[in-house]
Design a protein around this motif. Structure first.
Motif, short mmCIF file in Angstrom:
data_model
loop_
_atom_site.label_atom_id
_atom_site.label_comp_id
_atom_site.label_asym_id
_atom_site.label_seq_id
_atom_site.Cartn_x
_atom_site.Cartn_y
_atom_site.Cartn_z
N TYR A 141 4.57 3.53 -7.14
CA TYR A 141 6.10 2.38 -7.21
C TYR A 141 7.61 2.68 -7.26
O TYR A 141 7.81 2.24 -7.47
CB TYR A 141 5.02 1.62 -8.41
N ASP A 142 7.55 3.67 -6.51
CA ASP A 142 9.24 4.16 -6.74
C ASP A 142 9.85 3.88 -5.15
O ASP A 142 9.28 4.91 -4.06
CB ASP A 142 8.66 5.20 -7.83
N LEU A 143 10.44 3.10 -5.62
CA LEU A 143 11.11 2.38 -3.94
C LEU A 143 12.05 3.56 -3.38
O LEU A 143 12.61 3.61 -2.06
CB LEU A 143 12.08 1.01 -4.54
N THR B 137 10.17 8.32 2.69
CA THR B 137 9.45 8.01 2.88
C THR B 137 9.09 7.94 4.60
O THR B 137 9.12 8.15 5.56
CB THR B 137 8.15 8.50 2.98
N VAL B 138 10.04 6.54 4.30
CA VAL B 138 10.31 5.51 5.17
C VAL B 138 11.67 5.74 6.42
O VAL B 138 11.84 5.94 7.77
CB VAL B 138 10.00 4.57 5.72
N ARG C 20 1.00 -0.95 -0.46
CA ARG C 20 0.00 -0.23 0.27
C ARG C 20 1.34 1.25 0.10
O ARG C 20 0.87 2.42 -0.55
CB ARG C 20 -1.37 -0.51 0.87
N GLN C 21 2.24 1.31 0.38
CA GLN C 21 2.82 2.22 0.84
C GLN C 21 3.02 2.34 0.08
O GLN C 21 3.27 3.89 -0.94
CB GLN C 21 4.09 2.02 2.49
N LEU C 22 3.89 2.02 -1.27
CA LEU C 22 4.67 1.52 -2.42
C LEU C 22 3.59 2.17 -3.34
O LEU C 22 3.76 3.08 -3.94
CB LEU C 22 5.56 0.18 -2.51
N LYS C 23 2.51 1.52 -3.66
CA LYS C 23 1.34 1.98 -4.17
C LYS C 23 1.19 3.58 -4.20
O LYS C 23 1.07 4.38 -5.32
CB LYS C 23 0.29 1.40 -4.17
N ARG C 24 1.23 4.79 -3.33
CA ARG C 24 1.12 5.25 -2.83
C ARG C 24 2.28 6.37 -3.13
O ARG C 24 2.14 7.52 -3.46
CB ARG C 24 0.91 5.96 -1.43
#
Ligand code: ADP
Ligand code: MG
Length: 352
Positions: free
Chosen positions: A282-284, A290-291, A275-279
């Motif tokens: 999909y950019d790692l 962000t994390v 979900r986070q990645l989709k937000r």
């Protein structure tokens, strides 16, 4: 023509089995399309070599047999050893297919990753002994590197044969105790693009935990409900255009991620990560931004592992997990990535 003769002769000399040849052992798994058991041969005395696996599959088993036959001829090292497949017609249910493999071992990568010892438990089974190098990030990276190399090697075999797996996940990767290597299992959702066998039953959903964002991996529609494999004449040119193999690469990238970050190994945390990645589109790299500022010590440790040797692990990971299929690396290119330049456990064991 020669291929057909070879396949025929090969089949002629392979043992064939029937229902009564098997003694059912414990149940190993149960999916929407079949049940899997450990079995042994009724006539032979029980031994490690005679342990087999039986999948009783629904009508879709026909495709799975086809895929396994193709794999055993074209890239037998990639997948679990397929022994035999047949239509079991003596039961009341119509069209129950039985598929037999060699029993490769007790543990899937999912089982091994559940252990607190991971990845050291894998080091022990691959080498049969424990390294005498201090425990720490460097050693863990070596082990993960070895697993990734074995996975990509198996995947490259499948892809070079023209097969996309479409259900790559730790549960479908078995550790072969005999060959001391990881192999791919469960070709139930696989597609063979060179011959055009591409069939996912309507009820089948690609595992959302490991699926790449693209919903359709080919431009052609999946036929609705054929009873046998359907040929849709897809050429290698179409393969090149659609790059369906990159679907498996995305899933493999997520496995890499889970190996580096223990906190992403549970279903719920992986779903949350997705979900986070989709937000983040999909950019790692964006996800990391962000994390990272409020990362837990565990998350920070995973990033540190991927940052070793100038960040080549992180570089490989980000080349696998990308939104656009065509921007993802291939299995073959990934194997040539500098991440694998240091030869992992193999070199280590020779040096001692
Ligand atoms: P499904 O996911 O459709 O139930 P799989 O082919 O993935 O079927 O098999 C289910 C489980 O059975 C696997 O997760 C694994 O634990 C075990 N298994 C399957 N094939 C083998 C094999 N060749 N050797 C050992 N265990 C196997
Ligand atoms: Mg499975």
């Amino acid at each position: 023509y020669d291929m057909f003769v070879l396949a025929f002769v090969e089949r002629l000399f392979r043992p064939t089995y029937r229902k009564d040849d098997f003694v059912l052992g414990k149940k190993l798994g149960e999916g929407a399309f079949g049940v899997v058991y450990k079995v042994s041969l009724a006539k032979k005395p029980a031994s490690k070599e005679s342990d087999l696996v039986l999948k009783k599959a629904t009508e879709y088993g026909a495709v799975e047999i086809w895929m396994n036959e193709r794999v055993r001829r074209a890239c037998s090292n990639s997948c679990a050893d397929f022994v035999y497949g047949f239509l079991e017609s003596s039961s009341k249910k119509k069209g129950e297919y039985w598929l037999i493999w060699r029993f490769e071992g007790e543990a899937t990568l999912a089982d091994l990753m559940l252990s607190k010892e991971f990845p050291y438990n894998v080091e022990t089974i691959i080498l049969g002994k424990i390294q005498d190098m201090p425990k720490g990030l460097g050693r863990e990276n070596r082990i993960i590197q070895t697993i990734m190399r074995q996975l990509l090697f198996a995947l490259d075999g499948l892809h070079s044969t023209g097969i996309v797996h479409r259900d790559i996940k730790p549960q479908n990767i078995i550790f072969s105790e005999g060959d001391r290597t990881f192999k791919i299992i469960d070709l139930g959702a696989a597609a063979d693009l060179r011959v055009g066998i591409n069939y996912i039953p309507k009820e089948f959903l690609l595992d959302p935990r490991y699926a790449a964002p693209e919903q359709y991996i080919m431009s052609t529609q999946t036929p609705s409900a054929p009873s046998a494999p359907v040929a849709t004449a897809l050429s290698p040119v179409l393969w090149q255009m659609n790059l369906p193999d990159r679907f498996d690469i995305y899933s493999t990238g997520l496995i890499f991620l889970q190996m580096a970050f223990p906190s992403l190994r549970t279903d719920s945390s992986l779903i949350q990560f997705n979900r986070q990645l989709k937000r983040c589109g999909y950019d790692l790299v964006a996800w990391r931004k962000t994390v990272e500022p409020r990362a837990s010590p565990e998350l920070r440790r995973g990033l540190e592992l991927l940052d070793l040797d100038g960040g080549i692990g992180w570089e490989l990971l980000t080349s696998m997990v990308r939104y656009k299929a065509r921007q993802r690396t291939s299995a073959k290119a990934a194997l040539a990535h500098p991440y694998f330049d240091r030869e992992g456990l193999l070199t280590l064991s020779f040096m001692q």
